[in-house]
Design a protein around this motif. Structure first.
Motif, PDB file in Angstrom:
ATOM      1  N   TYR A   1       8.480  47.350 -29.258  1.00  0.00           N
ATOM      2  CA  TYR A   1       8.787  45.954 -28.984  1.00  0.00           C
ATOM      3  C   TYR A   1       8.396  45.145 -30.208  1.00  0.00           C
ATOM      4  N   LYS A   2       8.792  43.886 -30.212  1.00  0.00           N
ATOM      5  CA  LYS A   2       8.491  43.031 -31.347  1.00  0.00           C
ATOM      6  C   LYS A   2       6.995  42.699 -31.386  1.00  0.00           C
ATOM      7  N   LEU A   3       6.454  42.692 -32.576  1.00  0.00           N
ATOM      8  CA  LEU A   3       5.038  42.385 -32.733  1.00  0.00           C
ATOM      9  C   LEU A   3       4.706  40.969 -32.272  1.00  0.00           C
ATOM     10  N   ALA A   4       5.711  40.103 -32.244  1.00  0.00           N
ATOM     11  CA  ALA A   4       5.485  38.726 -31.789  1.00  0.00           C
ATOM     12  C   ALA A   4       5.019  38.673 -30.344  1.00  0.00           C
ATOM     13  N   ASP A   5       5.258  39.737 -29.570  1.00  0.00           N
ATOM     14  CA  ASP A   5       4.915  39.755 -28.147  1.00  0.00           C
ATOM     15  C   ASP A   5       4.017  40.927 -27.775  1.00  0.00           C
ATOM     16  N   TRP A   6       3.225  41.394 -28.701  1.00  0.00           N
ATOM     17  CA  TRP A   6       2.504  42.639 -28.439  1.00  0.00           C
ATOM     18  C   TRP A   6       1.482  42.522 -27.313  1.00  0.00           C
ATOM     19  N   MET A   7       0.867  41.379 -27.137  1.00  0.00           N
ATOM     20  CA  MET A   7      -0.143  41.250 -26.085  1.00  0.00           C
ATOM     21  C   MET A   7       0.470  41.388 -24.692  1.00  0.00           C
ATOM     22  N   SER A   8       1.670  40.886 -24.534  1.00  0.00           N
ATOM     23  CA  SER A   8       2.312  40.934 -23.211  1.00  0.00           C
ATOM     24  C   SER A   8       2.734  42.338 -22.823  1.00  0.00           C
ATOM     25  N   HIS A   9       2.686  43.283 -23.771  1.00  0.00           N
ATOM     26  CA  HIS A   9       3.095  44.669 -23.500  1.00  0.00           C
ATOM     27  C   HIS A   9       1.915  45.637 -23.430  1.00  0.00           C
TER      28      HIS A   9
ATOM     29  N   LEU B   1     -13.385  42.850 -26.763  1.00  0.00           N
ATOM     30  CA  LEU B   1     -13.440  44.308 -26.891  1.00  0.00           C
ATOM     31  C   LEU B   1     -12.088  44.916 -27.251  1.00  0.00           C
ATOM     32  N   LEU B   2     -11.079  44.071 -27.454  1.00  0.00           N
ATOM     33  CA  LEU B   2      -9.769  44.539 -27.904  1.00  0.00           C
ATOM     34  C   LEU B   2      -9.719  44.538 -29.431  1.00  0.00           C
ATOM     35  N   ALA B   3      -8.836  45.353 -29.975  1.00  0.00           N
ATOM     36  CA  ALA B   3      -8.578  45.330 -31.414  1.00  0.00           C
ATOM     37  C   ALA B   3      -7.571  44.215 -31.683  1.00  0.00           C
ATOM     38  N   ILE B   4      -7.978  43.223 -32.466  1.00  0.00           N
ATOM     39  CA  ILE B   4      -7.163  42.031 -32.675  1.00  0.00           C
ATOM     40  C   ILE B   4      -6.900  41.834 -34.165  1.00  0.00           C
ATOM     41  N   PRO B   5      -5.639  41.887 -34.592  1.00  0.00           N
ATOM     42  CA  PRO B   5      -5.331  41.677 -36.018  1.00  0.00           C
ATOM     43  C   PRO B   5      -5.540  40.222 -36.415  1.00  0.00           C
ATOM     44  N   GLY B   6      -6.238  40.035 -37.509  1.00  0.00           N
ATOM     45  CA  GLY B   6      -6.453  38.703 -38.050  1.00  0.00           C
ATOM     46  C   GLY B   6      -6.131  38.656 -39.529  1.00  0.00           C
ATOM     47  N   SER B   7      -6.068  37.460 -40.066  1.00  0.00           N
ATOM     48  CA  SER B   7      -5.815  37.280 -41.493  1.00  0.00           C
ATOM     49  C   SER B   7      -6.979  36.534 -42.127  1.00  0.00           C
ATOM     50  N   HIS B   8      -7.326  36.943 -43.323  1.00  0.00           N
ATOM     51  CA  HIS B   8      -8.419  36.326 -44.079  1.00  0.00           C
ATOM     52  C   HIS B   8      -7.890  35.087 -44.799  1.00  0.00           C
ATOM     53  N   ASN B   9      -8.580  33.938 -44.611  1.00  0.00           N
ATOM     54  CA  ASN B   9      -8.093  32.690 -45.206  1.00  0.00           C
ATOM     55  C   ASN B   9      -6.623  32.481 -44.859  1.00  0.00           C
TER      56      ASN B   9
ATOM     57  N   ALA C   1      -5.728  47.875 -49.332  1.00  0.00           N
ATOM     58  CA  ALA C   1      -5.034  47.934 -48.035  1.00  0.00           C
ATOM     59  C   ALA C   1      -4.891  49.347 -47.476  1.00  0.00           C
ATOM     60  N   PRO C   2      -4.378  50.331 -48.224  1.00  0.00           N
ATOM     61  CA  PRO C   2      -4.231  51.672 -47.628  1.00  0.00           C
ATOM     62  C   PRO C   2      -5.556  52.315 -47.248  1.00  0.00           C
ATOM     63  N   PHE C   3      -6.622  52.041 -47.997  1.00  0.00           N
ATOM     64  CA  PHE C   3      -7.936  52.595 -47.666  1.00  0.00           C
ATOM     65  C   PHE C   3      -8.475  51.991 -46.369  1.00  0.00           C
ATOM     66  N   PHE C   4      -8.351  50.667 -46.237  1.00  0.00           N
ATOM     67  CA  PHE C   4      -8.847  49.989 -45.037  1.00  0.00           C
ATOM     68  C   PHE C   4      -8.057  50.420 -43.806  1.00  0.00           C
ATOM     69  N   VAL C   5      -6.737  50.472 -43.916  1.00  0.00           N
ATOM     70  CA  VAL C   5      -5.902  50.854 -42.771  1.00  0.00           C
ATOM     71  C   VAL C   5      -6.142  52.308 -42.396  1.00  0.00           C
ATOM     72  N   SER C   6      -6.282  53.171 -43.384  1.00  0.00           N
ATOM     73  CA  SER C   6      -6.585  54.580 -43.098  1.00  0.00           C
ATOM     74  C   SER C   6      -7.928  54.695 -42.384  1.00  0.00           C
ATOM     75  N   TRP C   7      -8.896  53.897 -42.794  1.00  0.00           N
ATOM     76  CA  TRP C   7     -10.217  53.892 -42.159  1.00  0.00           C
ATOM     77  C   TRP C   7     -10.113  53.482 -40.694  1.00  0.00           C
ATOM     78  N   LEU C   8      -9.218  52.561 -40.391  1.00  0.00           N
ATOM     79  CA  LEU C   8      -9.075  52.069 -39.023  1.00  0.00           C
ATOM     80  C   LEU C   8      -8.468  53.105 -38.073  1.00  0.00           C
TER      81      LEU C   8
ATOM     82  N   ASN D   1       1.096  48.716 -43.035  1.00  0.00           N
ATOM     83  CA  ASN D   1       1.199  48.789 -41.561  1.00  0.00           C
ATOM     84  C   ASN D   1      -0.112  48.403 -40.874  1.00  0.00           C
ATOM     85  N   TYR D   2      -0.793  47.451 -41.460  1.00  0.00           N
ATOM     86  CA  TYR D   2      -2.092  47.004 -40.950  1.00  0.00           C
ATOM     87  C   TYR D   2      -2.023  46.556 -39.493  1.00  0.00           C
ATOM     88  N   VAL D   3      -1.092  45.668 -39.181  1.00  0.00           N
ATOM     89  CA  VAL D   3      -1.070  45.070 -37.841  1.00  0.00           C
ATOM     90  C   VAL D   3      -0.759  46.110 -36.775  1.00  0.00           C
ATOM     91  N   SER D   4       0.288  46.890 -36.964  1.00  0.00           N
ATOM     92  CA  SER D   4       0.673  47.861 -35.938  1.00  0.00           C
ATOM     93  C   SER D   4      -0.390  48.953 -35.776  1.00  0.00           C
TER      94      SER D   4
END
Length: 311
Positions: free
Chosen positions: A8-16, A28-36, A269-276, A298-301
């Motif tokens: 589904y579209k990432l714009a509606d990920w919480m509803s799914h 306690l959920l994993a929530i994508p955020g942006s720095h600044n 980015a690839p190191f942080f996402v791989s760590w996650l 692919n950080y958000v997904s």
């Protein structure tokens, strides 16, 4: 459910999300955020912000446009505007605000003065109308050149814009997506200034912890993150995992013609996402995460998938 593919579209990920996640406390959920989050709105044509030390303000004045161009390249942390970030699944916004005497208005900033706060917040409000089951955390984490009166006026602006959609400051365990949907709530505002002791609709600074590695070294950052993850965290606060490296003066001077994005962020980015990828959610796991240039790796997904892997 490791490796689940979001259909589904990432714009509606919480509803799914699965029922178990919908009934889990939001912190306690994993929530994508942006720095600044709003730094995309700065430009070399803008004024130097009051978040900068006096010597940088003096230096940029001395070098004019060239100085502000350098500052912009190293202060810019997002290319996508806030509407695009929200459409890409970002649900935690890192808000840094000042009162700007030249315009007599509130502005977002990072190094340089950016967009008027009202403009960015109107975009957030418009997104919420289109996506009634999505929930956004606004964290007003830094304030500059603001008096108590300015804080009261900013709180009034936020209340006017989000009003009945704001989740009041209540017991953390009670704040689930299920509860928020039931009451038509879509916004939780953390306001990191003591004035909110008198405004109980807002969440105080004590409700979030965001340890900062303060390093330009990717290995040092990853070691810092590992230590944080192993030591765990309390389950009664939001916890921010800052997947960001911070350039020191030596980094900027040795890469003077480059930028934060090209010198550090793209490499991290690839190191942080791989760590996650192999991490868990829950009271000892991943919660809010922030990253520069959120469209990378692919950080958000990857982060959203953690909410399925916990089931």
């Amino acid at each position: 459910m490791a490796g689940v593919k979001l259909n589904y579209k990432l714009a509606d990920w919480m509803s799914h999300l699965p029922v178990s996640s919908v009934q889990t406390p939001l912190n306690l959920l994993a929530i994508p955020g942006s720095h600044n989050t709003f730094s995309y709105s700065i430009s070399p044509s803008g004024d130097v912000g009051p978040d900068q030390p006096q010597w940088i303000q003096d230096l940029t004045r001395m070098f004019g446009t060239a100085g502000k161009d350098t500052l912009c390249r190293w202060a810019l942390t997002q290319n996508l505007n806030v509407s695009q970030q929200l459409e890409q699944g970002i649900r935690y916004l890192d808000c840094r605000v000042c009162w700007f005497s030249k315009t007599q208005d509130f502005h977002f900033l990072h190094g340089l003065i950016g967009a008027k706060a009202a403009t960015g917040l109107d975009e957030v409000s418009a997104f919420l109308v289109k996506h009634p089951k999505e929930v956004i955390i606004l964290d007003f984490s830094h304030f500059y050149s603001m008096s108590n009166t300015d804080h009261v006026n900013l709180l009034t602006m936020l209340t006017d814009k989000f009003g009945s959609k704001m989740c009041p400051y209540i017991d953390m365990e009670s704040v689930t997506l299920e509860m928020m949907w039931e009451h038509g709530l879509q916004v939780l505002i953390i306001y990191q200034n003591d004035i909110v002791k008198e405004h109980l609709t807002f969440w105080p600074r004590t409700t979030i912890r965001s340890p900062w590695a303060n390093t330009s070294s990717i290995p040092d950052l990853m070691s810092f993150m590992d230590n944080q993850y192993k030591s765990g965290r309390t389950d009664n606060v939001f916890f921010g995992w800052q997947g960001v490296v911070t350039p020191g003066m030596a980094t900027i001077v040795s890469n003077f013609g480059s930028s934060l994005k090209d010198t550090l962020a793209i490499k991290l980015a690839p190191f942080f996402v791989s760590w996650l990828k192999d991490k868990k959610t829950g009271c000892h796991g991943i919660s809010i995460c922030t990253m520069d240039f959120i469209e990378q790796a692919n950080y958000v997904s990857t982060l959203i998938e953690l909410n399925y892997n916990a089931c």
